[in-house]
Write an enzyme that holds these catalytic residues in place. Structure first.
Site, PDB file in Angstrom:
ATOM      1  N   CYS A  90      44.480  50.861  37.782  1.00 39.82           N
ATOM      2  CA  CYS A  90      43.129  51.100  37.244  1.00 39.82           C
ATOM      3  C   CYS A  90      43.227  52.193  36.191  1.00 39.82           C
ATOM      4  CB  CYS A  90      42.142  51.442  38.347  1.00 39.82           C
ATOM      5  SG  CYS A  90      42.710  52.658  39.540  1.00 39.82           S
ATOM      6  N   SER A  91      42.731  53.395  36.477  1.00 38.00           N
ATOM      7  CA  SER A  91      42.816  54.449  35.472  1.00 38.00           C
ATOM      8  C   SER A  91      42.839  55.824  36.143  1.00 38.00           C
ATOM      9  CB  SER A  91      41.652  54.357  34.490  1.00 38.00           C
ATOM     10  OG  SER A  91      40.436  54.396  35.214  1.00 38.00           O
ATOM     11  N   CYS A  92      43.528  55.954  37.278  1.00 37.04           N
ATOM     12  CA  CYS A  92      43.615  57.242  37.972  1.00 37.04           C
ATOM     13  C   CYS A  92      44.167  58.295  37.010  1.00 37.04           C
ATOM     14  CB  CYS A  92      44.510  57.120  39.197  1.00 37.04           C
ATOM     15  SG  CYS A  92      43.822  56.019  40.445  1.00 37.04           S
ATOM     16  N   CYS A 130      48.486  54.690  35.228  1.00 37.24           N
ATOM     17  CA  CYS A 130      47.949  54.060  36.445  1.00 37.24           C
ATOM     18  C   CYS A 130      47.851  52.582  36.132  1.00 37.24           C
ATOM     19  CB  CYS A 130      46.580  54.632  36.814  1.00 37.24           C
ATOM     20  SG  CYS A 130      45.770  53.710  38.140  1.00 37.24           S
TER      21      CYS A 130
END
Lengths: 109, 200
Positions: free
Chosen positions: B102-104, B99
């Protein structure tokens, strides 16, 4: 579900647009964009229609967020960076309002 | 020994919960249930899904069609969770998930994302030089394998269904699941049969 404008196999261009750079009078962040910068203006192929989802660009600012069609779009990876292995690819979720259809002459080019 | 001072963030959190509860937006029971399901989530769930897909073609088809429905069948509550997509590796195509924004991460079936997944370095390099990233993991794709990097930018969460390694014929679901690591579910590693086991 929102009607999807594109279908799998359609060639598309990601809009070359930078809403996050447009100045805001109040000096606050102006935009929340889920379309990665490295894909702006790039050509890809719709691989799948993933459904329709509330537009995160509105959700981020607590505005009413109408649903938009979301696609999985496939890009050749080496042309993006001018490096990489032929045949490698990038598959990215992109909302419909960020996609433009390619004209037939561009498809031939 | 005196108790350590409570961080101010805890006090903020308690005031937020009290305000949300007073407005009827959440209840203590809902918070406890969500906390319990979050604590239960771990890569072992994703590993069991993969092992079952290696053994059961019908399950595999369900998992590829609707990952969330498959997870529900594994006993995972997907209520309120984003849809789960499953990326099927083939002998000529390998998937890697990142991702960049962000950090999905598919927390419902993989648990908390590791810190490297959230790092600026992984997020920038995975889309630009993915083969170099894999090499640093010690992961070499077989010749002729194309690499597809999946940038998780929006409303889905993605996990990889890797190839079943050779030398695992006749293995049970439990034994197969033990080969599927968190890193293999993200795509930075491939399931490996330990040398000692392969010799059995």
């Amino acid at each position: 579900m929102t009607e999807a404008r594109f279908a799998p196999g359609d060639r598309v261009r990601v809009r070359y647009d930078w809403p996050e750079q447009r100045p805001q009078p109040n000096g606050l962040p102006s935009a929340h964009i889920r379309t990665p910068h490295y894909l702006r203006g790039r050509l890809g192929t719709v691989q799948a229609v993933l459904g329709s989802f509330a537009n995160p660009e509105d959700l981020a600012f607590a505005r009413p967020a109408p649903k938009r069609a979301l696609y999985h779009v496939l890009f050749d990876q080496p042309p993006i960076w001018n490096e990489g292995a032929p045949g490698d690819s990038l598959l990215v979720e992109i909302f419909e309002h960020w996609l433009e259809p390619l004209e037939s002459q561009e498809q031939a080019a | 020994m005196s108790a350590p001072a409570r961080p101010q963030s805890i006090a903020h959190l308690e005031r937020l919960i009290a305000a949300l509860t007073a407005r009827g937006l959440v209840s203590e029971a809902e918070l406890a249930a969500r906390q319990a399901s979050t604590d239960r989530a771990s890569p072992e769930v994703g590993a069991r899904m993969v092992a079952r897909a290696w053994l059961d073609p019908e399950w595999r088809a369900l998992m590829l069609r609707d990952g969330a429905a498959a997870a529900e069948q594994m006993g995972v509550s997907m209520a309120g969770a984003p849809p789960l997509g499953v990326l099927e590796d083939t002998p000529t195509l390998h998937h890697l998930v990142v991702c960049t924004l962000c950090s999905c991460y598919p927390r419902a079936v993989l648990g908390y994302p590791p810190s490297w997944y959230k790092s600026f370095e992984y997020r920038s390099r995975a889309v630009r030089e993915p083969r170099a990233v894999l090499a640093e993991w010690g992961t070499t794709l077989p010749p002729g394998t194309r690499l597809r990097v999946v940038d998780s930018t929006a409303d889905y969460r993605w996990m990889v269904l890797p190839l079943r390694p050779a030398g695992t014929e006749g293995w049970s679901e439990d034994r197969l699941a033990a080969l599927v690591t968190r890193d293999a579910l993200v795509g930075v590693a491939l399931p490996q049969v330990p040398t000692a086991l392969a010799a059995e």
